[in-house]
Scaffold this motif. Structure first.
Motif: not given
Length: 319
Positions: A98-101, A148-154
């Motif tokens: 889940l992402s926001s902003g 794991s990679i994507l969460e760090k990028k977000l």
């Protein structure tokens, strides 16, 4: 070929009669016209049934369900899920992030980079509140590595800590810190407070809010000066700053959030277009004011203002 299922006709008639309807539109009974040979799935909530068609020649099973979630989900749980398990389809692993902003296009770029050359199927579901990302693959280890990679990028745009929404994450954060929150709203008219109080246990954190729709309330309750309103207007950086400071004096909470803007369709000017919104957030003595220009109709502008206010608040809580 369609056939009218008389059992479904009876259920539709009973559904309407229980609600005191003496005249039932004939068109409603079209919902009882099912493909010949279909296996009916009863609708216990609404009127339109689901159905299953088994085509042995094509080795195909077609499952058709009504759209409204309250009607569809019970059918899925009771009839479709057991059938899928019985058919023993090849297992696929799927995770939700889940992402926001952050825009959908940027999320997609980050996701593609995180996946690299791995055989992972991504999917996206965007709304005014954020972007849901789904990663699907036979290999759970590959999905977890990409996640794991994507969460760090977000980074700050990731909704974390097991929360499903930004407002849930904010409430969890403040609850752990034993701190409180208050809100002042103009153009969103209580929508922000509603979002916050939708979360169970919000009362642990949320002290209350003020819908300062008129200038009179802005000055009388939040302490916005008449000079500020005359010189800069209600939709201005200076006004939202004074709204935020007024919140602190009125509620004495640790965290603060204020919104003022032009949701439209009227009320604009060449220098202040429809969609112009100022948001103020405060925490630990620090106040941040940001200017936004949102597109869309009145409803979308208000939803985007609330979403941006929550994201701005989340970031000031965890800089």
């Amino acid at each position: 070929t369609l056939e009218r299922d008389e059992k479904t006709v009876g259920k539709i008639r009973s559904f309407w009669e229980k609600r005191g309807k003496t005249r039932i539109p004939e068109s409603v009974f079209n919902q009882a016209d099912l493909i010949k040979g279909a296996e009916v799935i009863d609708n216990e909530v609404g009127t339109a049934p689901g159905f299953i068609i088994r085509d042995k020649k094509r080795k195909t099973i077609l499952m058709v369900l009504p759209g409204p979630p309250a009607e569809m989900l019970p059918m899925l749980d009771e009839k479709i899920s057991p059938l899928i398990k019985y058919l023993n389809f090849e297992k696929q692993n799927c995770v939700e992030i889940l992402s926001s902003g952050i825009s959908e296009s940027l999320v997609e770029e980050m996701t593609v980079r995180a996946i690299g050359g791995e055989k992972i199927l991504p999917a996206y579901c965007a709304s005014a509140e954020g972007v849901r990302i789904y990663l699907k693959s036979k290999s759970l280890s590959k999905i977890n590595a990409a996640r794991s990679i994507l969460e760090k990028k977000l980074g700050q745009n990731l909704i974390s800590g097991g929360a499903k929404t930004v407002e849930e994450e904010i409430i969890d954060t403040l609850r752990k810190r034993k701190q409180t929150l208050s809100a002042a709203e103009s153009c969103t008219g209580g929508m922000l407070g509603s979002k916050i109080t939708d979360i169970p246990g919000a009362s642990d954190v949320f002290n209350g809010g003020i819908i300062a729709y008129s200038n009179n309330i802005k000055t009388r309750i939040l302490g916005v000066s008449e000079e500020t309103l005359k010189k800069y207007g209600a939709v201005s950086e200076k006004c939202v700053e004074e709204m935020t400071r007024g919140l602190k004096k009125t509620f004495r909470t640790d965290a603060l959030v204020s919104i003022t803007g032009i949701a439209g369709p009227g009320g604009s000017s060449p220098s202040k277009p429809v969609g112009l919104v100022f948001i103020g957030t405060g925490y630990n003595g620090k106040i941040e004011i940001k200017k936004y220009i949102f597109s869309g109709n009145r409803e979308m502008i208000r939803r985007r203002a609330v979403s941006s206010a929550l994201n701005q608040l989340k970031k000031i809580l965890n800089p």
